[in-house]
Design an enzyme around this catalytic site. Structure first.
Site, short mmCIF file in Angstrom:
data_model
loop_
_atom_site.label_atom_id
_atom_site.label_comp_id
_atom_site.label_asym_id
_atom_site.label_seq_id
_atom_site.Cartn_x
_atom_site.Cartn_y
_atom_site.Cartn_z
CE LYS A 113 -4.02 -2.39 0.46
NZ LYS A 113 -3.55 -3.86 0.52
C1 LIG Z 1 -4.08 -4.85 -0.42
C2 LIG Z 1 -3.34 -6.05 -0.38
C3 LIG Z 1 -3.58 -6.87 -1.49
C4 LIG Z 1 -4.64 -6.95 -2.40
O1 LIG Z 1 -4.53 -5.86 -3.14
P1 LIG Z 1 -5.65 -5.18 -4.11
O2 LIG Z 1 -5.01 -4.18 -4.95
O3 LIG Z 1 -6.57 -4.93 -3.39
O4 LIG Z 1 -6.00 -6.32 -5.00
C5 LIG Z 1 -2.73 -8.07 -1.35
N1 LIG Z 1 -1.54 -8.26 -0.36
C6 LIG Z 1 -1.24 -7.38 0.55
C7 LIG Z 1 -0.33 -7.50 1.68
C8 LIG Z 1 -2.25 -6.03 0.61
O5 LIG Z 1 -2.12 -5.46 1.53
#
Ligand SMILES: *Cc1c(COP(=O)(O)O)cnc(C)c1O
Length: 495
Positions: A113
């Site tokens: 993120k």
């Molecule tokens: C948010 C997240 C995902 C999923 O990503 P999306 O963009 O929502 O498909 C996968 N792994 C981790 C560790 C995340 O924080």
């Protein structure tokens, strides 16, 4: 370049409008009217740039209402200054002759993120200026863990913003809770909610639709905004790392320009893998986009059958950031696959809303088959992938990445497609120590911060500094409210 709503082709805006206000009127998502193409020699040019320079070059193609000097400054603030513990920002690691891992967790909160949430505050505050918005943006977030901490770190002390995060008291890991409750910054607030993630999420939605609160906040110079991944300002920074990874592999001689590279992405809200789709549309020679799910495998079924059906049991898994049954960003892919047919996309979304299910047309299904593949695995398989990867390759991965590793293996076994593949690694394993310990067949997992040291001792790998550093941090937030009191908590925190 205009950005158009997925549900209403008459709703068009500039990129700063799309980023400033997030959702289009009527509930559609703003999407670029046309995806820009990379020039023939662009990958060779980008190959010799730093990550920050690549980000400026690529984001500039989409951000025509921003100047190059603005973008240069944003990219150096977001990705420079030691915020990422690897100079490459998003380094590519070789796992074996045809498998590479794109590590997206070297930022301040140790999950992917950060790649977008370190950038979004800069894009957003500039967009508000460009739109003539004079009020302070109060960003509200309901989180099951990673997004809340990522948004807090991204928005901390950003002028013109406040950031308030609600998390479910019993729904986040001990480490995630500590990360949030020790958050520094003068414009931040954190509060836990009695209940689960849905309670926190519903409460936040209620705050957004409270007219009295809205009016009161406007008088005090605030308006409410959101940092979730329907905002174009979160998708765009994610396109960069796919292009960057391809360039890195060219640079080290693993790929010749034009060679196909498959990509396997652990998927929840469909934001990360959508960015890979855009990179492919721009002209990066990406092959198959493999969508990896955990037991909440609504996307696997969709890609295989063309039917999206959220009427199914919900599972809490060891990869909680993928525990999701409505993948909001899929709407942008449907927009692309229907040539921007807003009526058709709106129809699908209305069916999803009323019945929880829709089936795409044969034309859309054919396009899905051309670009995507999908596989899912349960917790046991994910743990096995962590264990095997550690024993065979001495490479430590987290449970989300493990789902992608397992899905790639299934894809290769089923199709015989042996092209080089990039596995997207989305979190540091040290954020999920107990599950990783179990997977390695270690001792009884310890609790909280002790589990970080325990995993470090077992593997001989140093844990990331932002996680070990939690030990010395003061708890700044310990308020818990009932979900009915969340509006009052917002008033309190903005005092
Ligand atoms: C948010 C997240 C995902 C999923 O990503 P999306 O963009 O929502 O498909 C996968 N792994 C981790 C560790 C995340 O924080």
């Amino acid at each position: 370049m205009y950005y158009v709503s997925t549900r209403d082709r008459l709703q068009k805006t500039t990129v700063s409008g799309a980023i400033a206000y997030g959702l289009a009127p009527g509930g559609g998502l703003y999407t670029p009217e046309a995806v820009p193409s990379l020039a023939g020699n662009a990958l060779n040019t980008l190959k010799n740039m730093t990550y920050q320079q690549r980000a400026v070059y690529l984001m500039n193609m989409y951000l025509d209402s921003y100047s190059a000097s603005e973008l240069t400054s944003f990219c150096s603030k977001a990705y420079g200054g030691g915020k990422f513990d690897d100079p490459a920002v998003a380094p590519v690691r070789r796992v074996d002759d045809t498998t590479y891992a794109l590590e997206l967790w070297h930022g301040p909160t140790c999950a992917f993120k950060d790649m977008a949430l370190q950038m979004l505050p800069h894009l957003l505050t500039a967009a508000l200026r460009k739109e003539g918005e004079e009020k302070t943006a109060c960003i509200l977030v309901a989180t099951s863990g990673d997004t809340g901490k990522g948004a807090l770190e991204g928005f901390r002390d950003v002028p013109g913003t406040r950031i308030l995060v609600f998390y479910p008291r019993d729904g986040v890991s001990a480490i995630q809770e500590l990360q949030m409750n020790t958050q520094e910054g003068a414009n931040v607030g954190v509060c836990s909610v009695v209940g689960n993630f849905d309670d926190a999420q519903t409460g936040v939605k209620r705050i957004f639709s409270d007219p009295a609160l809205k009016e009161e906040l406007a008088k005090r110079g605030y308006f409410l905004s959101s940092a979730n991944s329907i905002n174009w300002g979160r998708v765009l920074p994610q396109i960069v790392y796919y292009v960057s990874a391809y360039c890195d592999l060219m640079k080290e001689g693993a790929l010749e320009k034009g060679d196909k590279l498959n990509v396997c992405v652990p998927t929840g809200n469909f934001g990360d893998i959508l960015a890979a789709y855009y990179a492919k549309q721009m002209g990066v020679p990406l092959g198959r986009l493999i969508c990896a799910s955990n037991s909440n495998n609504v996307l696997t079924d969709f890609i295989q059958t063309g039917v999206y059906d959220r009427n199914r049991p919900f599972y809490n898994t060891i990869s909680p950031s993928m525990d999701i049954l409505i993948s909001s960003n899929l709407e942008r892919l449907l927009h692309a696959y229907t040539f921007g047919n807003a009526e058709q996309v709106k129809g699908y979304m209305e069916q999803l809303n009323s019945t929880g299910r829709y089936q795409v047309s044969d034309e859309v299904k054919k396009k899905l088959d051309k670009d995507f593949a999908a596989a899912f695995c349960d917790d046991e398989a994910a743990k096995a992938a962590i264990g095997n990867m550690w024993r065979e390759k001495q490479y430590l991965i987290d449970p989300h990445t493990a789902v992608a590793v397992d899905a790639l293996e299934q894809y290769r076994a089923k199709t015989g497609d042996a092209a080089p593949a990039l596995v997207v690694s989305t979190a540091s394993p040290f954020k999920f120590c107990p599950a990783v310990m179990e997977a390695l067949g270690g001792k009884e997992p310890a609790h909280g911060l002790d589990s970080i040291q325990q995993l470090s001792d077992l593997t001989g790998i140093a844990a990331p500094a932002p996680l070990t550093g939690l030990a010395g941090k003061r708890i700044r937030f310990d308020q818990t409210v009932e979900k009915e009191q969340m509006v009052a908590a917002v008033r309190e925190m903005l005092r």
